[in-house]
Design a protein around this motif. Sequence first.
Motif, PDB file in Angstrom:
ATOM      1  N   GLU A  17      -7.280   7.888  -7.820  1.00 14.81           N
ATOM      2  CA  GLU A  17      -6.982   6.830  -6.924  1.00 14.81           C
ATOM      3  C   GLU A  17      -5.612   6.244  -7.060  1.00 14.81           C
ATOM      4  O   GLU A  17      -4.844   5.792  -6.317  1.00 14.81           O
ATOM      5  CB  GLU A  17      -8.199   5.919  -6.739  1.00 14.81           C
ATOM      6  N   CYS A  18      -5.263   5.777  -8.346  1.00 17.08           N
ATOM      7  CA  CYS A  18      -4.091   5.440  -8.606  1.00 17.08           C
ATOM      8  C   CYS A  18      -2.926   6.151  -8.359  1.00 17.08           C
ATOM      9  O   CYS A  18      -2.059   5.647  -7.821  1.00 17.08           O
ATOM     10  CB  CYS A  18      -3.969   5.081 -10.339  1.00 17.08           C
ATOM     11  N   ARG A  20      -2.979   8.197  -5.861  1.00 20.10           N
ATOM     12  CA  ARG A  20      -2.793   8.163  -4.356  1.00 20.10           C
ATOM     13  C   ARG A  20      -2.109   6.792  -3.904  1.00 20.10           C
ATOM     14  O   ARG A  20      -1.312   6.942  -3.115  1.00 20.10           O
ATOM     15  CB  ARG A  20      -4.079   8.103  -3.726  1.00 20.10           C
ATOM     16  N   ARG A  21      -2.164   5.883  -4.813  1.00 14.03           N
ATOM     17  CA  ARG A  21      -1.536   4.800  -4.265  1.00 14.03           C
ATOM     18  C   ARG A  21      -0.093   4.736  -4.705  1.00 14.03           C
ATOM     19  O   ARG A  21       1.018   3.854  -4.121  1.00 14.03           O
ATOM     20  CB  ARG A  21      -2.263   3.328  -5.070  1.00 14.03           C
ATOM     21  N   THR A  25       5.517   5.444  -3.125  1.00 16.68           N
ATOM     22  CA  THR A  25       6.402   4.452  -4.024  1.00 16.68           C
ATOM     23  C   THR A  25       7.370   5.186  -4.948  1.00 16.68           C
ATOM     24  O   THR A  25       8.047   4.409  -5.668  1.00 16.68           O
ATOM     25  CB  THR A  25       5.410   3.606  -4.730  1.00 16.68           C
ATOM     26  N   GLU A 237     -11.087   3.005  -5.394  1.00 25.04           N
ATOM     27  CA  GLU A 237      -9.850   2.613  -4.825  1.00 25.04           C
ATOM     28  C   GLU A 237      -9.595   1.030  -4.952  1.00 25.04           C
ATOM     29  O   GLU A 237      -8.584   0.489  -4.761  1.00 25.04           O
ATOM     30  CB  GLU A 237     -10.065   2.781  -3.156  1.00 25.04           C
ATOM     31  N   ALA A 240      -7.820   0.718  -7.981  1.00 19.36           N
ATOM     32  CA  ALA A 240      -6.296   1.218  -7.787  1.00 19.36           C
ATOM     33  C   ALA A 240      -5.590   0.324  -7.064  1.00 19.36           C
ATOM     34  O   ALA A 240      -4.276   0.325  -7.395  1.00 19.36           O
ATOM     35  CB  ALA A 240      -6.727   2.606  -6.984  1.00 19.36           C
ATOM     36  N   ALA A 241      -6.215  -0.335  -6.242  1.00 19.65           N
ATOM     37  CA  ALA A 241      -5.273  -1.432  -5.556  1.00 19.65           C
ATOM     38  C   ALA A 241      -4.717  -2.683  -6.322  1.00 19.65           C
ATOM     39  O   ALA A 241      -3.700  -2.913  -6.320  1.00 19.65           O
ATOM     40  CB  ALA A 241      -6.165  -1.897  -4.572  1.00 19.65           C
ATOM     41  N   ALA A 244      -2.094  -0.589  -8.272  1.00 17.89           N
ATOM     42  CA  ALA A 244      -0.853  -0.723  -7.530  1.00 17.89           C
ATOM     43  C   ALA A 244      -0.143  -1.923  -7.469  1.00 17.89           C
ATOM     44  O   ALA A 244       1.063  -1.891  -7.592  1.00 17.89           O
ATOM     45  CB  ALA A 244      -1.288  -0.241  -6.058  1.00 17.89           C
ATOM     46  N   SER A 248       3.850  -2.760  -8.919  1.00 22.20           N
ATOM     47  CA  SER A 248       4.932  -3.330  -7.775  1.00 22.20           C
ATOM     48  C   SER A 248       5.783  -4.239  -8.270  1.00 22.20           C
ATOM     49  O   SER A 248       5.431  -5.222  -9.052  1.00 22.20           O
ATOM     50  CB  SER A 248       4.168  -3.434  -6.585  1.00 22.20           C
TER      51      SER A 248
END
Length: 273
Positions: A17-18, A20-21, A25, A237, A240-241, A244, A248
């Motif tokens: 999931e990480c 995917r995020r 990027t 997820e 993972a959010a 992310a 960032s």
Amino acid sequence: MTTVGIVTGAGRGMGLECARRLVGTVDRLLMVDLDENAVTEAAEELSTHGTVAEPHVLDVTHRDGLTRLAARARELGALRAVAHAAGISPTMADWRRILTVDLVGTALLAETLRPLATEGTAMVCFASMAALFGDTAPRPAVEAALADPLAEDFLARIREAVGPGIEDPGTAYSWAKRGVQRFVQREAVRIGGAGARVCSVSPGIVATPQGRQEAEHHPSMKALVEQSALGREGRPEELAAVVAFLLSDEASFLTGVDILVDGGVRAGLAARS
């Protein structure tokens, strides 16, 4: 310049999931896992969404493999993001292997990638809610051992400092993840001068195959979920959010800290104490 991301444990669960995020990027994504089939399939899937993903089969405790990974990242461009989700839990190994993978492996990865750290590089290491349970009183000998996980005699030192209780896999896991939290604090100082950042996340009980395996062996985990503020398991997820965000630019002033993502387990326990 081409931007590069690295995700370990990327074949499934929170690592996948990480990964995917991070799609979109970074330009190139190096996906690391011991399971060749899983990480290859995952890389093929994610490469269809705008970021070129490469599978890398390696053990994060092996210096040679990590050296090759770092060389590939350097060859491709500028290291932008690292999500280190690879790890094992108490039912998967004995105490020595747990400490070696979860803590020593984290330190080895960070050491190997440190020369690539530059302005804007960010790393997130996975710790655990388990680090907050058990014996949390200050213990200088333990802290001294945890401060140097790459010492040749690390396992002997931590065994002597904690005592025979560390041979319980659950206890070893808690100390390993506490060591990850401590390591991140020290690593933040080491790479901060380059403009790079590192944080850790401490997941609570998350609905992954590994989490379900632990729950089957530890019925008390169900009670923790029921007593938590949200009363449910986390989803991969959701972790993972948070990762992310930490990777960032919006988190550009966050470094050397641990973020607890437990659905309110600690809050629920505190409310009942």
